[in-house]
Design a protein around this motif. Structure first.
Motif, PDB file in Angstrom:
ATOM      1  N   ASP A   1       8.775  -5.373   1.593  1.00 42.47           N
ATOM      2  CA  ASP A   1       7.520  -5.779   2.229  1.00 42.47           C
ATOM      3  C   ASP A   1       6.749  -6.626   1.227  1.00 42.47           C
ATOM      4  O   ASP A   1       7.299  -7.545   0.664  1.00 42.47           O
TER       5      ASP A   1
ATOM      6  N   THR B   1       1.320  -0.068   0.570  1.00 45.07           N
ATOM      7  CA  THR B   1       1.295   0.365   1.199  1.00 45.07           C
ATOM      8  C   THR B   1       1.264  -0.004   0.517  1.00 45.07           C
ATOM      9  O   THR B   1       1.621  -1.284   0.095  1.00 45.07           O
TER      10      THR B   1
ATOM     11  N   THR C   1      -0.572  -5.215   3.293  1.00 42.01           N
ATOM     12  CA  THR C   1       0.876  -5.396   3.427  1.00 42.01           C
ATOM     13  C   THR C   1       1.199  -6.532   4.385  1.00 42.01           C
ATOM     14  O   THR C   1       0.503  -6.758   5.380  1.00 42.01           O
TER      15      THR C   1
ATOM     16  N   PRO D   1       0.664   0.748   2.309  1.00 41.81           N
ATOM     17  CA  PRO D   1       1.015   1.252   2.348  1.00 41.81           C
ATOM     18  C   PRO D   1       0.515   1.519   2.484  1.00 41.81           C
ATOM     19  O   PRO D   1      -0.099   1.206   2.689  1.00 41.81           O
TER      20      PRO D   1
ATOM     21  N   GLN E   1       7.415   3.231  11.210  1.00 40.34           N
ATOM     22  CA  GLN E   1       8.667   2.933  10.515  1.00 40.34           C
ATOM     23  C   GLN E   1       8.961   3.941   9.406  1.00 40.34           C
ATOM     24  O   GLN E   1      10.092   4.454   9.290  1.00 40.34           O
ATOM     25  N   ASP E   2       7.970   4.250   8.575  1.00 36.64           N
ATOM     26  CA  ASP E   2       8.174   5.212   7.488  1.00 36.64           C
ATOM     27  C   ASP E   2       8.536   6.592   8.028  1.00 36.64           C
ATOM     28  O   ASP E   2       9.377   7.297   7.451  1.00 36.64           O
TER      29      ASP E   2
ATOM     30  N   SER F   1       3.898   0.892   9.611  1.00 36.40           N
ATOM     31  CA  SER F   1       4.418   1.875   8.640  1.00 36.40           C
ATOM     32  C   SER F   1       4.213   3.307   9.107  1.00 36.40           C
ATOM     33  O   SER F   1       5.167   4.058   9.292  1.00 36.40           O
TER      34      SER F   1
ATOM     35  N   THR G   1      10.066  -5.085  12.296  1.00 31.75           N
ATOM     36  CA  THR G   1      10.081  -5.406  10.865  1.00 31.75           C
ATOM     37  C   THR G   1      11.455  -5.864  10.380  1.00 31.75           C
ATOM     38  O   THR G   1      11.739  -5.803   9.184  1.00 31.75           O
TER      39      THR G   1
ATOM     40  N   ASN H   1       4.427   3.402   2.088  1.00 31.82           N
ATOM     41  CA  ASN H   1       4.668   1.973   1.855  1.00 31.82           C
ATOM     42  C   ASN H   1       4.426   1.639   0.385  1.00 31.82           C
ATOM     43  O   ASN H   1       3.834   0.623   0.041  1.00 31.82           O
TER      44      ASN H   1
END
Length: 309
Positions: free
Chosen positions: A150, A3, A231, A9, A90-91, A76, A293, A131
């Motif tokens: 990552d 990221t 990424t 990210p 995910q983040d 992300s 992931t 990220n």
């Protein structure tokens, strides 16, 4: 990253912007937006008092934290339903789960990737996500609490023969035009090592930097760049979407990715304990499975680990 990284990210590669080619050969933006998975592993997370007690007293009293988050591409963080709707990824899930363990609310503000780390130092945000890869340079001014592993990778438009295999040495890029995101570890890596081609007696590669989400993919599809550096998870996810017409060339360099804080922040022990609680109770594994992931899972969260070499 975007990221890092990025990614992610990194702020790259979610959709194509309008390109005006007129030939109908490029996928539409709508075709590249992945719907968010329906399952919600964060819903069952509850506050854990001994971990919440690690927060500074003033934070517990306020009951909230200001988070600056970059929204770029899946898995992300991205906008699966348009920019007028909440982001997903995910983040987003990991941050939400950590906040629930800590018993606080996140006051999230979407921000461009390159502005978040400087804003931590000024006090605009308490924590940043995007990220962000852990690098030696960033550790001079920012603290990290890791939550995933990552890193950096490359992708080309499917059918491109200029670069066909995994990139293990940047001299493989000599003579090519590489697109990447502004303020990322990818830009820094490419810029710092740009002389490797001249040293090898080859034509230098050219780096084109983009700040808008989707602009890198647009340039790749239009042939204005030969290869993308972004990424690992983002490029792998994109290549799995047939409409994207991209081919992931594999991993180049792994990086730990973490929540970012101003240097010396008192929040890091609480965030580390919260991530480790999520790993322990299985929520973390379910979030990574949701977003595809799992290979990037970590065994334990760390505060300011050394950069991978």
């Amino acid at each position: 990253m975007r990221t890092a990284l990025v990614l992610l990210p990194l702020p790259l590669l979610a959709t194509l912007t309008a390109c005006g080619s007129g030939d109908g050969s490029l996928p539409s933006a709508a075709a590249l937006v992945s719907p968010a998975p329906a399952d919600d592993p964060v819903a069952a997370v509850r506050a854990v008092e001994p971990i919440a007690a690690l927060l500074p007293a003033e934070v517990r009293k306020a009951g909230s934290l200001r988070l600056g988050g970059s929204v770029g591409s899946p898995p992300s963080a991205y906008y699966p339903n348009g920019q007028d709707k909440p982001p997903a990824g995910q983040d987003i899930d990991i941050a939400a789960a950590v906040a629930k363990v800590l018993g606080v609310k996140l006051e999230r503000q979407d921000a461009s990737f390159e502005t978040i780390l400087p804003a931590l130092g000024s006090g605009k945000y308490d924590v940043g996500t995007g990220n962000f890869g852990v690098t030696t340079e960033r550790l001079k001014s920012v603290d990290f609490v890791t939550y995933i592993n990552d890193g950096q990778g490359f992708a080309v438009r499917t059918g491109n023969t200029a670069l066909t295999g995994q990139v293990s040495d940047l001299t493989q890029l000599c003579g090519l035009t590489i697109g990447t995101g502004a303020g990322t570890t990818f830009e820094k890596t490419l810029t710092a090592q740009k002389e490797v081609c001249a040293a090898a007696g080859k034509k230098p590669y050219e780096v084109k930097v983009f700040s808008e989400t989707g602009a890198v993919t647009t340039a790749l599809q239009q042939g204005r760049i030969d290869v993308v550096m972004s990424t690992i998870n983002g490029l792998r996810h994109q290549a799995a979407q047939p409409a994207a017409q991209t081919t992931f060339l594999g991993e180049y360099h792994r990086l730990d990715v973490g929540f970012a804080f101003k240097k010396g922040s008192a929040l890091t022990p609480a965030f580390q304990a919260a991530v480790n609680e999520l790993i322990k109770d299985g929520t973390y594994a379910r979030i990574l499975k949701k977003w595809g992931t799992t290979p990037s899972a970590i065994d334990t969260s760390q505060i300011n680990p050394a950069e991978h070499t």
